[in-house]
Design a protein around this motif. Structure first.
Motif, PDB file in Angstrom:
ATOM      1  N   PHE A 138     -57.053 -20.510   7.330  1.00  0.00           N
ATOM      2  CA  PHE A 138     -57.268 -21.938   7.065  1.00  0.00           C
ATOM      3  C   PHE A 138     -58.625 -22.131   6.367  1.00  0.00           C
ATOM      4  CE2 PHE A 138     -58.999 -26.043   8.544  1.00  0.00           C
ATOM      5  CZ  PHE A 138     -58.086 -26.866   7.910  1.00  0.00           C
ATOM      6  N   GLY A 139     -59.635 -21.414   6.887  1.00  0.00           N
ATOM      7  CA  GLY A 139     -60.983 -21.501   6.273  1.00  0.00           C
ATOM      8  C   GLY A 139     -60.928 -21.073   4.811  1.00  0.00           C
ATOM      9  N   LEU A 140     -60.142 -20.044   4.522  1.00  0.00           N
ATOM     10  CA  LEU A 140     -60.070 -19.559   3.137  1.00  0.00           C
ATOM     11  C   LEU A 140     -59.358 -20.562   2.236  1.00  0.00           C
ATOM     12  CD1 LEU A 140     -59.411 -15.776   3.753  1.00  0.00           C
ATOM     13  CD2 LEU A 140     -61.336 -16.766   2.523  1.00  0.00           C
ATOM     14  N   TRP A 141     -58.389 -21.262   2.819  1.00  0.00           N
ATOM     15  CA  TRP A 141     -57.701 -22.299   2.023  1.00  0.00           C
ATOM     16  C   TRP A 141     -58.741 -23.352   1.566  1.00  0.00           C
ATOM     17  CZ3 TRP A 141     -56.575 -27.489   3.869  1.00  0.00           C
ATOM     18  CH2 TRP A 141     -55.874 -28.229   2.932  1.00  0.00           C
ATOM     19  N   ILE A 142     -59.625 -23.743   2.498  1.00  0.00           N
ATOM     20  CA  ILE A 142     -60.667 -24.708   2.111  1.00  0.00           C
ATOM     21  C   ILE A 142     -61.607 -24.071   1.081  1.00  0.00           C
ATOM     22  CG2 ILE A 142     -62.664 -26.027   2.973  1.00  0.00           C
ATOM     23  CD1 ILE A 142     -61.107 -26.454   5.530  1.00  0.00           C
ATOM     24  N   HIS A 143     -61.905 -22.786   1.287  1.00  0.00           N
ATOM     25  CA  HIS A 143     -62.808 -22.064   0.379  1.00  0.00           C
ATOM     26  C   HIS A 143     -62.253 -22.059  -1.052  1.00  0.00           C
ATOM     27  CE1 HIS A 143     -66.257 -19.425   0.107  1.00  0.00           C
ATOM     28  NE2 HIS A 143     -65.576 -18.468  -0.464  1.00  0.00           N
ATOM     29  N   TYR A 144     -60.928 -21.970  -1.176  1.00  0.00           N
ATOM     30  CA  TYR A 144     -60.315 -21.824  -2.506  1.00  0.00           C
ATOM     31  C   TYR A 144     -59.845 -23.139  -3.124  1.00  0.00           C
ATOM     32  CZ  TYR A 144     -59.855 -16.875  -1.125  1.00  0.00           C
ATOM     33  OH  TYR A 144     -60.094 -15.601  -0.714  1.00  0.00           O
ATOM     34  N   VAL A 145     -59.802 -24.201  -2.303  1.00  0.00           N
ATOM     35  CA  VAL A 145     -59.065 -25.388  -2.750  1.00  0.00           C
ATOM     36  C   VAL A 145     -59.661 -26.020  -4.027  1.00  0.00           C
ATOM     37  CG1 VAL A 145     -60.220 -27.218  -1.421  1.00  0.00           C
ATOM     38  CG2 VAL A 145     -57.756 -27.331  -1.794  1.00  0.00           C
ATOM     39  N   ARG A 146     -60.958 -25.825  -4.237  1.00  0.00           N
ATOM     40  CA  ARG A 146     -61.564 -26.425  -5.425  1.00  0.00           C
ATOM     41  C   ARG A 146     -61.584 -25.492  -6.626  1.00  0.00           C
ATOM     42  NH1 ARG A 146     -66.548 -30.380  -4.350  1.00  0.00           N
ATOM     43  NH2 ARG A 146     -65.454 -31.933  -3.135  1.00  0.00           N
ATOM     44  N   MET A 147     -60.941 -24.344  -6.487  1.00  0.00           N
ATOM     45  CA  MET A 147     -60.945 -23.412  -7.619  1.00  0.00           C
ATOM     46  C   MET A 147     -59.524 -23.317  -8.175  1.00  0.00           C
ATOM     47  SD  MET A 147     -63.473 -20.353  -6.364  1.00  0.00           S
ATOM     48  CE  MET A 147     -63.219 -20.405  -4.613  1.00  0.00           C
ATOM     49  N   GLN A 148     -59.423 -23.423  -9.486  1.00  0.00           N
ATOM     50  CA  GLN A 148     -58.101 -23.412 -10.122  1.00  0.00           C
ATOM     51  C   GLN A 148     -57.469 -22.020 -10.059  1.00  0.00           C
ATOM     52  OE1 GLN A 148     -55.475 -25.200 -11.232  1.00  0.00           O
ATOM     53  NE2 GLN A 148     -56.420 -26.139 -13.019  1.00  0.00           N
ATOM     54  N   ARG A 149     -58.277 -20.988 -10.372  1.00  0.00           N
ATOM     55  CA  ARG A 149     -57.725 -19.625 -10.405  1.00  0.00           C
ATOM     56  C   ARG A 149     -58.681 -18.637  -9.739  1.00  0.00           C
ATOM     57  NH1 ARG A 149     -55.555 -21.969 -15.017  1.00  0.00           N
ATOM     58  NH2 ARG A 149     -57.625 -22.208 -15.895  1.00  0.00           N
ATOM     59  N   PRO A 150     -58.859 -18.750  -8.412  1.00  0.00           N
ATOM     60  CA  PRO A 150     -59.761 -17.782  -7.772  1.00  0.00           C
ATOM     61  C   PRO A 150     -59.210 -16.369  -7.885  1.00  0.00           C
ATOM     62  CG  PRO A 150     -58.539 -19.015  -6.115  1.00  0.00           C
ATOM     63  CD  PRO A 150     -58.203 -19.633  -7.443  1.00  0.00           C
ATOM     64  N   VAL A 151     -60.094 -15.412  -8.103  1.00  0.00           N
ATOM     65  CA  VAL A 151     -59.646 -14.007  -8.199  1.00  0.00           C
ATOM     66  C   VAL A 151     -59.580 -13.452  -6.780  1.00  0.00           C
ATOM     67  CG1 VAL A 151     -60.217 -11.734  -9.154  1.00  0.00           C
ATOM     68  CG2 VAL A 151     -60.797 -13.805 -10.421  1.00  0.00           C
ATOM     69  N   ILE A 152     -58.350 -13.366  -6.222  1.00  0.00           N
ATOM     70  CA  ILE A 152     -58.255 -12.970  -4.812  1.00  0.00           C
ATOM     71  C   ILE A 152     -57.646 -11.583  -4.605  1.00  0.00           C
ATOM     72  CG2 ILE A 152     -58.237 -15.291  -3.801  1.00  0.00           C
ATOM     73  CD1 ILE A 152     -55.228 -15.102  -3.603  1.00  0.00           C
ATOM     74  N   THR A 153     -57.248 -10.919  -5.690  1.00  0.00           N
ATOM     75  CA  THR A 153     -56.710  -9.553  -5.524  1.00  0.00           C
ATOM     76  C   THR A 153     -57.369  -8.605  -6.508  1.00  0.00           C
ATOM     77  OG1 THR A 153     -54.709 -10.819  -5.990  1.00  0.00           O
ATOM     78  CG2 THR A 153     -54.417  -8.744  -4.835  1.00  0.00           C
ATOM     79  N   PRO A 154     -57.959  -7.530  -6.008  1.00  0.00           N
ATOM     80  CA  PRO A 154     -58.471  -6.516  -6.941  1.00  0.00           C
ATOM     81  C   PRO A 154     -57.300  -5.804  -7.598  1.00  0.00           C
ATOM     82  CG  PRO A 154     -59.297  -6.175  -4.678  1.00  0.00           C
ATOM     83  CD  PRO A 154     -58.194  -7.172  -4.608  1.00  0.00           C
ATOM     84  N   PRO A 155     -57.510  -5.122  -8.734  1.00  0.00           N
ATOM     85  CA  PRO A 155     -56.399  -4.382  -9.349  1.00  0.00           C
ATOM     86  C   PRO A 155     -55.921  -3.282  -8.407  1.00  0.00           C
ATOM     87  CG  PRO A 155     -58.429  -4.150 -10.633  1.00  0.00           C
ATOM     88  CD  PRO A 155     -58.760  -4.984  -9.459  1.00  0.00           C
ATOM     89  N   PRO A 156     -54.611  -2.879  -8.481  1.00  0.00           N
ATOM     90  CA  PRO A 156     -54.077  -1.871  -7.556  1.00  0.00           C
ATOM     91  C   PRO A 156     -54.933  -0.613  -7.487  1.00  0.00           C
ATOM     92  CG  PRO A 156     -52.325  -2.799  -8.883  1.00  0.00           C
ATOM     93  CD  PRO A 156     -53.580  -3.400  -9.393  1.00  0.00           C
ATOM     94  N   ALA A 157     -55.456  -0.165  -8.642  1.00  0.00           N
ATOM     95  CA  ALA A 157     -56.245   1.087  -8.628  1.00  0.00           C
ATOM     96  C   ALA A 157     -57.433   0.953  -7.671  1.00  0.00           C
ATOM     97  CB  ALA A 157     -56.727   1.405 -10.036  1.00  0.00           C
ATOM     98  N   ILE A 158     -58.090  -0.195  -7.674  1.00  0.00           N
ATOM     99  CA  ILE A 158     -59.239  -0.390  -6.761  1.00  0.00           C
ATOM    100  C   ILE A 158     -58.741  -0.390  -5.315  1.00  0.00           C
ATOM    101  CG2 ILE A 158     -61.003  -2.043  -6.001  1.00  0.00           C
ATOM    102  CD1 ILE A 158     -61.730  -2.616  -8.757  1.00  0.00           C
TER     103      ILE A 158
END
Ligand code: HEM
Ligand code: SF4
Ligand code: SF4
Length: 381
Positions: A203-223
């Motif tokens: 829930f906290g993360l939803w608030i953290h992201y709500v004001r960002m249009q395209r937050p980068v939340i997944t690193p590439p598979p190799a990482i």
């Protein structure tokens, strides 16, 4: 803008990133996934935690009375020594927690040093402080669950710390122990706090992201693969073992510190409890105030030219901070929708100006020619 990129902290951070680009390339530069890294470790924690939860028994019953005990300590022992790969899952759970704290620190330094933490990003910063406190407390409750010597001493130290608080100390202690003393219900409570707060993080993360249009939340598979491989290597190098089973009749006096989660206990042991709470509370307040300390000119929000806007929504889709809302156009308009800027969210970045094909949105006091000359000045710097 010019001042920003010549700031020594920003410049230092960008140089470090540039240097990392030369080794890892920009696609795999971990600095560009500074927020996605803790998010990745959170998924690892959920998955490995699920297995631990399946076999964990939250009781302290018969803590030292019988050969065939069934309690928290023996269930952790069973997971570690009997279940196939149990020790690996337990180790991954422990080290993913440490890695999450480490990458959160990296994330905070990155957003702070590159000046991406204030004004229209205030919700991200303040929700981040709450997330950090939650992560630390969840990690500490994880240490209580093992129910070894260390768990007992940490539980007793926490109770003493609550006792030192006027008014709220008593109720907090009763809530923490789920009663007036350590019983089976205490461990049920620890398990509930540990898992309940972990879901609370979502829930906290939803608030953290709500004001960002395209937050980068997944690193590439190799990482991701590399991170899992590193975790496995650390587990093999430093396998996790419990201490002796906790015995309520005894009073352990020393314990091994995990500096990622247990540093508050080091503080408790080395300063009066009143001072401990003072440092913790003042530290948290100062962390929350950091975004208000920078002296910066107010942002000039974008403005919609009402009679030119066709309501095509392109600006709203492109705005990185969800600052443009499409509302019904006024009666008599040829179009259905009209763009409106929420000024308090606008960073003045100008992305919308580039997105609009109808010259219907502008940044006041910033002409194209100004932008070009500022970019030239930066490149020469
Ligand atoms: C559970 C821990 C956390 C996770 C998983 C997390 C995750 C993220 C992610 C994925 C982003 C988007 C990054 C991007 O798109 O480049 C972000 C942005 C941000 N986070 Fe966190 N974060 C956490 C904790 C924190 C903390 C402790 C702070 C500060 C006290 C913080 C402050 C910020 C700020 C200011 C931004 C906006 C940065 C920007 O717009 O470029 N975060 N976070
Ligand atoms: S300038 Fe435009 S794109 Fe940038 S934050 Fe403001 S409204 Fe969004
Ligand atoms: S891109 Fe331009 S025309 Fe389209 S909604 Fe936004 S301001 Fe209006």
């Amino acid at each position: 803008m010019q001042k920003l990129y010549t700031d020594p902290l920003t410049k230092g951070m960008l140089l470090l990133e540039d240097w990392t680009n030369k080794i890892a390339t920009s696609k795999y530069n971990p600095f560009y996934y500074h927020g996605a890294l803790p998010q990745f470790f959170l998924w690892v924690l959920f998955l490995t935690g699920l297995l631990l939860f399946a076999y964990y028994i939250p009781t302290i019953d018969n803590a030292y009375a019988s050969e065939k005990l069934i309690n928290a300590w023996t269930s952790v022992d069973y997971i570690t020594n009997t279940i196939p790969f149990g020790a690996v899952f337990r180790g991954m759970h422990r080290y993913a927690g440490d890695a999450m704290v480490l990458t959160i620190v990296l994330h905070v330094l990155r957003v702070w040093f590159t000046d991406r933490y204030r004004q229209y990003r205030i919700v991200q910063w303040l929700s981040g402080v709450v997330l950090l406190l939650m992560v630390l407390f969840i990690g500490q409750t994880g240490y209580y669950l093992v129910w070894d010597d260390r768990s007992l001493i940490l539980t007793r130290m926490t109770v003493s710390a609550f006792d030192a608080l006027p008014l709220i100390g008593g109720p907090l202690k009763t809530w923490f122990l789920n009663g007036e003393e350590i019983t089976n219900l205490t461990l049920s409570n620890f398990l509930f706090i540990h898992i309940g707060l972990s879901f609370g993080l979502l829930f906290g993360l939803w608030i953290h992201y709500v004001r960002m249009q395209r937050p980068v939340i997944t690193p590439p598979p190799a990482i991701n693969y590399i991170l899992v491989a590193i975790l496995l290597m650390v587990v093999a190098w430093m396998p996790i073992a419990s201490g002796n089973m906790a015995q309520l009749t005894q009073q352990p006096t020393s314990f091994e510190i995990d500096w990622f989660f247990l540093w508050p206990y080091w503080m408790m042991a080395n300063m009066p409890l009143g001072a401990y709470w003072l440092v913790l509370i003042v530290g948290t307040v100062l962390l929350c105030l950091i975004p208000y300390t920078a002296k910066t000119p107010p942002v000039e929000a974008a403005e919609v030219v009402l009679n030119k806007c066709t309501g095509c929504s392109l600006c709203s889709k492109d705005c990185p901070y969800n600052a443009i809302e499409m509302v019904p156009a006024p009666a008599g308009s040829r179009f259905k929708l009209l763009a409106t800027v929420k000024e308090f969210r606008c960073s003045g970045c100008g992305v919308c100006v580039g997105a609009c094909a109808f010259d219907a949105i502008d940044l006041p006091n910033l002409l194209d020619t100004d932008v070009t000359s500022q970019i030239k000045a930066l490149v020469q710097n």
